[in-house]
Design an enzyme around this catalytic site. Structure first.
Site, short mmCIF file in Angstrom:
data_model
loop_
_atom_site.label_atom_id
_atom_site.label_comp_id
_atom_site.label_asym_id
_atom_site.label_seq_id
_atom_site.Cartn_x
_atom_site.Cartn_y
_atom_site.Cartn_z
N HIS A 18 0.82 -1.22 0.00
CA HIS A 18 0.00 0.00 0.00
C HIS A 18 0.86 1.27 0.00
O HIS A 18 0.67 2.16 -0.84
CB HIS A 18 -0.91 0.04 1.22
CG HIS A 18 -1.85 -1.15 1.33
ND1 HIS A 18 -2.31 -1.82 0.24
CD2 HIS A 18 -2.41 -1.75 2.40
CE1 HIS A 18 -3.10 -2.81 0.63
NE2 HIS A 18 -3.18 -2.79 1.95
N LYS A 71 0.00 24.18 4.34
CA LYS A 71 0.33 25.06 5.46
C LYS A 71 1.17 26.21 4.96
O LYS A 71 2.21 26.00 4.32
CB LYS A 71 1.10 24.29 6.51
CG LYS A 71 0.31 23.19 7.15
CD LYS A 71 0.99 22.87 8.45
CE LYS A 71 0.62 21.52 8.95
NZ LYS A 71 1.38 21.20 10.15
C1 BG6 Z 1 -5.20 -4.43 4.52
C2 BG6 Z 1 -4.35 -4.94 5.63
O1 BG6 Z 1 -4.57 -4.66 3.29
O2 BG6 Z 1 -5.40 -3.04 4.68
C3 BG6 Z 1 -4.98 -4.64 6.98
O3 BG6 Z 1 -4.18 -6.34 5.48
C4 BG6 Z 1 -5.34 -3.18 7.09
O4 BG6 Z 1 -4.12 -5.02 8.02
C5 BG6 Z 1 -6.10 -2.68 5.87
O5 BG6 Z 1 -6.12 -3.00 8.25
C6 BG6 Z 1 -6.25 -1.19 5.88
O6 BG6 Z 1 -7.08 -0.80 4.85
P1 BG6 Z 1 -7.88 0.59 4.95
O7 BG6 Z 1 -8.49 0.74 3.61
O8 BG6 Z 1 -8.85 0.42 6.06
O9 BG6 Z 1 -6.85 1.62 5.26
#
Ligand code: BG6
Length: 484
Positions: free
Chosen positions: A250, A380
């Site tokens: 991510h 900011k």
């Molecule tokens: C998932 C992870 O990919 O993303 C989780 O496995 C996490 O651990 C989640 O909680 C977070 O996703 P979001 O969209 O709630 O930020």
């Protein structure tokens, strides 16, 4: 969208991901008319023995978005649930997949009597350990064979492997069965509104073009915090840890979009080429650029090993060897059981040279993009304090999505990404070579953690994480600004 019969198969239909994310996303697409009942049928497949109604009952309670009371809503729910059929079978059995193919074909015959091609979408809401056998079975028994055209696509969820070699092995196994255009590797962060906005922001605004480089930017933070622990997912999490769960996928995707060069067009291949090129310029991560943490109480979970070395928190400073970013630290930080739930990008600019206002102590210009909760972007700025005196204060130019776009519903990440898979748009999906470089960046560090050479520092649940992470942040050059 193309017309013709569309069969969506959710494998792992009785599981958590399917219930909480996949089916609700399909329902929202259905509500918006993207899944017309005269073309679409949805199949749930899993090992559990269930009737069609059994599956529908499991899903029903997860479809709402706060408007459950209206009759329009309950009508939509029942129409949607009628499109779902359940097939039970194991993930490596010929019989199960033959039966699935038979059910899909029956549906296609009934819908295709008049016109159109056949489209088959397989969504693997399953642990990656079964991907190879499931994909083999799909390839063997369930491919679209229609003379009228169409396609077969598979959607897979992370984690795609545990390190470079396991990811490469998995990629090779899937690559023997499907070509890259048929494989959609989902990273749901790529479906978030403000992540999708990043390229627009950077490349459609003259303002940012000359500023977005080492001459003007001091450091960039990409932060993910959750205010809850691994509740109920300890077994999975303990095997993976926060770097594999959040940072390697991510945050790294967000990092690419923040820092890569401008693609020559918006074609998926052009965008993904730039991501790969950018990731290749990331330098190996040094030990002194990493702080790991584990929240106290994590090991009380009976599914977590008692001597677990798994980090639930990590801050890593990534450094880039290219013309734009040499010397600018990118601080990627993620943690569970912290003091708040938030995901944001913080671009901190350098100090103003020759500061005649002596306002340095108030902080620097900072551009913040809040991905969640309550999507927003704010800048900011230092301004004159209103009044008779000539003094300065920090203020913000603020774009809060909720205020600015009242009445506009921001789609869920999964909803958008599933629609892309139906449309055949791979822009927001991870390509095989991109995945490989992502693993190359983190694998040496992960192996050192797995071998116990690097240890997480304990932190209190509900805190900011280990204080060593804040120290690392200051060492990387981040200056805390006032007012926030
Ligand atoms: C998932 C992870 O990919 O993303 C989780 O496995 C996490 O651990 C989640 O909680 C977070 O996703 P979001 O969209 O709630 O930020």
């Amino acid at each position: 969208l193309e017309s013709g019969c569309l069969s969506i198969v959710v494998l792992g239909a009785s599981g958590d991901l399917a219930k909480k994310k996949t089916f609700p996303a399909l329902f929202h697409l259905f509500q918006q008319g993207f899944l017309p009942p005269n073309e679409v049928y949805i199949f749930g497949y899993a090992r559990t023995k269930l009737s069609d109604d059994g599956l529908r009952d499991r899903i029903r309670g997860h479809l709402g978005k706060g408007n459950e009371a209206s009759s329009e809503f309950s009508e939509a729910v029942s129409k949607f649930l009628q499109l779902i059929k359940y097939v039970s079978g194991s993930y490596d059995s010929d019989e199960g997949f033959k039966l699935l193919d038979k059910e899909i074909s029956l549906h296609e015959q009934s819908k295709n009597s008049h016109e159109g091609s056949s489209r088959r979408l397989f969504y693997l809401a399953l642990p990656p350990s079964v991907y190879p056998s499931v994909c083999k079975m799909i390839r063997k028994h369930c491919m679209n064979q229609s003379d009228l055209g169409g396609w077969t696509r598979i959607v897979v969820e992370k984690p795609f492997g545990k390190d470079l070699s396991s990811a490469e092995e998995l990629s090779a196994q899937l690559g023997e069965l499907f070509n890259e255009q048929q494989i959609y590797r989902i990273d749901h962060y790529l479906g978030k509104e403000l992540v999708q906005n990043l390229l627009v922001l950077r490349f459609a605004n003259r303002l940012f073009l000359p500023l977005w480089n080492r001459d003007n930017i001091d450091n960039i933070q990409i932060v993910f915090r959750e205010d809850f622990g691994t509740e109920g997912r300890g077994g999975y999490f303990d095997e993976y840890g926060i770097i594999r769960d959040i940072i390697q996928n991510h945050l790294l995707q967000v990092f690419c979009l923040v820092a890569m060069e401008k693609p020559i067009s918006l074609k998926p291949e052009h965008i993904r080429d730039e991501k790969v090129k950018f990731l290749q310029s990331v330098l190996p991560i040094k030990d002194e650029d990493v702080v790991l943490g584990q929240y106290e109480g994590y090991k009380d979970d009976p599914t977590v090993s008692k001597d677990s070395n798994t980090p639930t928190f990590a801050t890593a400073v990534l450094r880039i060897h290219n013309e734009r970013w040499e010397g600018v630290p990118f601080i990627l930080k993620a943690g569970k059981a912290l003091n708040s739930r938030k995901a944001e990008i913080r671009v901190q600019f350098k100090d103003v040279p020759g500061d005649i206002f002596k306002c340095k102590k108030q902080g620097r210009n900072e551009f913040v993009i809040r991905l969640q909760p309550s999507e927003a972007m704010y800048m900011k700025l230092t301004v004159k304090q209103p009044g008779l005196e000539m003094s300065t204060i920090q203020s913000e130019l603020d774009l809060s999505y909720r205020q600015r776009y009242q009445g506009v519903t921001i789609p869920e990440a999964y909803e958008r990404l599933i629609l892309d898979t139906i449309r055949g748009d791979q822009q927001h999906f991870v390509r095989r070579d991109e995945l490989k470089v992502a693993w190359e960046i983190f694998t040496p560090l992960l192996h050192r953690i797995d071998d116990g050479e690097l240890k997480p520092i304990p932190y209190k649940p509900g805190s900011r994480g280990p204080k060593e992470a804040d120290e690392l942040l200051s060492r990387a050059g981040y200056v805390q600004t006032h007012g926030y």
